[in-house]
Design an enzyme around this catalytic site. Structure first.
Site, PDB file in Angstrom:
ATOM      1  N   GLY B  28     -18.071   2.506   5.765  1.00 32.72           N
ATOM      2  CA  GLY B  28     -17.007   3.087   6.570  1.00 32.72           C
ATOM      3  C   GLY B  28     -16.094   2.026   7.155  1.00 32.72           C
ATOM      4  CD  GLU B 273       1.957  -3.389  14.353  1.00 34.94           C
ATOM      5  OE1 GLU B 273       1.214  -2.844  13.506  1.00 34.94           O
ATOM      6  OE2 GLU B 273       3.128  -3.707  14.103  1.00 34.94           O
TER       7      GLU B 273
END
Lengths: 522, 522
Positions: B28, B273
């Site tokens: 994941g 970011e």
């Protein structure tokens, strides 16, 4: 968009659905994580109609991409199952050839890495970051035109031979359009195609109903709604970011969409919330499908930039956000939403709906599907909730009176799982002679849009108010009007949900004590 | 963390700084976009002390990873400049060998893709997603123990030979620790090392001051602060997500950190970011450095999950968010923050500071660096603002009276760029005989922590209040107490900033009219 095209082509055949998706991207796009999420899934699904034209000019705002980027992009895309090409982006023959090769590829999405020079032709600024974030300026535009053999005094001009070149293709394009319209008009699938492209028709949906007094989590109620919808809205498509069972977002019997299994219904986005929301935008913008997607409420943060775009673009997408409070329990502070409800309510054009029980969940889904001008977030519980009498009607006005007294001393405003708590508190307060009204406020945005008469009929002026919500109290001032707010103004804690909620004051004794205090203080 | 290690090793030498960063990740983790952002930068910087152990068990919550993931992970990491290995994760000799190979690699970060079976040894649940999100359960634990030759009735037991094996290494580890402490104690760099690991000492910083009446954007004022800090706080490290000049976040003369240039100061995070905020968490958790990072305020959404972790983990990180309103202009609605200030204020333990002018920006930076128990977001303007008399002192209390009258009719509460607007409105109102107080409220969280006496000294009960902020009005109810809020309850628009702000009512006539209306209505 490429998922929508492929999914619809499977249903309507290439006689009716037969187009390609072209994406233009730059260096910055490929640095953003969402580009890896989305292209990984595209490669996995083998979306061969998708072609990315990567404008590889080696320049970002701060300077050369080499400041922070040294990936082998073709290899990266190869690793994700893409067809890759590298060309000189200023060589028109090479571009044409690459586009043809991309179209010829029938099992993989395609990326054309086109090496280019930013501001190509500008004598002083070409190849520099000065041409990235600011206009070239008059002098440089003039110099560029001179260098390219154009008249520097003529602006907004398109040379005649360019115009005629472009227009030369028009008859063929018009013909193709007319032929497509004819095929559609004569297709036995025409009505179905039009239904797919109209607003979702829920008139024949067998909406579930839930018996008062039974107990069920709203995520489970939502799961039943999705089953009912999937029976009647055949272009409902959706899925979860690897939480299908937890979210109750799976269409049972709908099968899993996969490479070679496009007749199926359920999308598996993988653990890629940002791409999930962005793909939902693409599905909605493409049209022909009714998209929804699901994850835990706390992961709204991961998808927030794409949710904002949905709100800006008026996309009617349904977000299923389950595990909507500290009641989720042991996963602890990282997974327990606190500020999320308010952070979402702050976003223009996003409707946040937190249903009080199973029947209100049904009403919330109806509302969300009827909405055509923006997204709706359904915030659902992990834990069981009692099914309450008379919930649902009134939800479309954002808030409504659920339980009342002839003459009231206080209004308890609650959302979601805290509505049942408010009803319990009302009973205890009643034993003390304090008569409370309970208002369920599933959607503050809708309540704010009601006229003053309705709003004051629900929240009468002069009657003290108490809000109860298992999240930050910040923001509730709008509706409690000088009253008090019971909530959680800190991060959560890891323990069974009921323990956490109780320790944090989300219990009858605290609501009663705070209410008593408020009334005593007046 | 690997950046911090390498950066400090450059300064202190491997006599003092000499360790490795091990990361454990699952399927994941590698699907989330942030993993691509961070590993791309790690490859670019050649962080050879970083090793990822990828537990490739092929299972996620929903089932097999093949539902949504078919990347060639080693190739993906190879494309990003990593050293890659693939091993059987249950073969301990292979694991040991791979770890040694990763340590031997001296120019690239390393990933060990370890093929494993989830719940290895559990007879019924091994290799299934049932072993992912839930405990094995008593019966399966018993069966597993039996299969592994352990006594199923003994729990929380560690075999004696395991204990002795682990303890056997203790003397060597203790010795290494003592030797390191000795090296540090005897090092000429000792005091510097301790200074790096203490709270930032700003006592010798030559803070800039700005003359009343001059004009400067708060992002430019912030840039001057960063220059002053960089002179005195040598372990200040930071950068931007490709907006160094726009954010004013660059330490001039500090040079660009790059592979082979670790004596430099400025980090180039690329257009990443989320990783930027997460790397800032890593820098702060590692210790020895004072991290800050910068982007446009609207891109707070991209980094929000990592900002939340900073708030949960009490990390003192400074976020420089510039272009903090519709005043940014032509970039339009996608780039114009509306709901961001309130969405951030809703987050526990995040201090949001929006300074009124250049001198308040200096005070904001002082506050942020003095804070040790959580992150601070500085929201700064793109556009020039007048430098106002008497700003700054009082900021540490969140809000303070900036301009006053002996007897007031109304309090105008403003933040950031709207403080100057409030002062202008005060003058016009004064000409009409309406006496207004102007309160600058740079940090609502700090104001809320003040005692009741201070709060009512700033916002006296019974005096009507008007808030002015170029963002959503939602949330201002907490401070206007029945008054009105002037703001922007819609997405922005693309036009020069002054035009957008004016059209949306952020102008003196509208503030005056609304204030007059409020007072007339009473």
């Amino acid at each position: 968009m490429a998922i929508a095209e492929r999914w619809l082509r499977e249903r309507f055949g290439s006689e009716i659905v037969d187009h390609r998706i072209w994406a233009l991207c730059g260096d910055g796009c490929l640095m953003e994580g969402i580009s890896s999420e989305a292209t990984s899934l595209a490669g996995h699904l083998g979306l061969d109609r998708l072609t990315i034209l990567y404008d590889d000019n080696g320049i970002t705002i701060d300077g050369k991409t080499s400041l922070s980027f040294s990936e082998d992009v073709p290899k990266r895309f190869d690793a994700m199952g893409w067809h890759t090409q590298v060309i000189d982006g200023h060589d028109r023959a090479a571009v044409r050839k690459a586009l043809e090769a991309a179209k010829a590829e029938t099992s993989r999405p395609s990326i054309i890495c086109a090496r280019t020079v930013i501001a190509h032709g500008a004598p002083n600024l070409a190849g520099t970051n000065k041409a990235h974030g600011a206009p070239l300026g008059d002098a440089e535009v003039r110099a560029t035109k001179e260098r390219l053999g154009l008249d520097p005094d003529v602006t907004f001009a398109v040379p005649v031979d360019v115009v005629s070149y472009v227009r030369r293709g028009n008859p063929a394009r018009a013909e193709a359009r007319v032929a497509w319209e004819k095929r559609l008009a004569e297709s036995p699938q025409r009505a179905r195609f039009e239904r797919f492209h109209a607003n979702p028709n829920t008139s024949e949906v067998s909406w579930p109903t839930f018996e008062t007094g039974s107990k069920i989590a709203t995520r489970k109620a939502g799961e039943k709604v999705i089953q009912a919808l999937s029976q009647r809205i055949e272009n409902l498509i959706g899925g979860s970011a690897d939480l299908a069972e937890s979210n109750g977002s799976y269409m049972h019997g709908g099968g899993d969409v996969a490479r070679g299994a496009w007749d199926k219904r359920n999308l598996h986005f993988g653990i890629r919330e940002h791409a999930m929301a962005s793909i939902s935008n693409g599905l909605s913008l493409h049209g022909g499908v009714v998209p929804y997607c699901a994850t835990f409420l706390t992961f709204h943060d991961y998808m927030r930039p794409a949710v904002r775009l949905a709100a800006i673009m008026h996309r009617p997408i349904v977000y299923v956000y389950t595990h909507d409070s500290v009641w989720l329990g042991e996963d602890g502070p990282t997974h327990q939403p606190i500020e999320h409800l308010m952070a979402m309510r702050a976003m223009p054009n996003l409707w946040v709906v937190r249903p009080a029980d199973a029947n209100e969940t049904v009403a919330a889904w109806k509302l969300a599907l009827a909405r055509r001008d923006g997204p709706t977030a359904l915030c659902l519980t992990r834990q069981n909730l009692p099914v309450i009498a008379n919930t649902g009607p009134g939800l479309e006005r954002g808030a409504y009176v659920l339980a009342d007294e002839p003459e009231i001393h206080v209004v308890l405003i609650a959302t979601g799982s805290e509505v049942a708590l408010a009803l319990q508190a009302k009973d205890v307060l009643g034993q003390e002679g304090i008569r409370a009204r309970v208002v369920s406020m599933p959607c503050t945005a809708l309540f704010d849009r009601q006229d003053a008469a309705y709003r004051s009929s629900v929240l009468p002026r002069g009657v003290p108010r108490v809000s109860i919500e298992a999240g930050t109290t910040f923001g509730w001032e709008r509706w409690v009007d000088g009253g008090i707010s019971i909530g959680i103004d800190r991060f959560g804690a890891s323990a069974p949900g009921a323990v956490v909620a109780d320790k944090l004051g989300l219990n009858v004794p605290n609501v009663v004590a705070k209410t008593r205090e408020l009334l005593g203080a007046r």
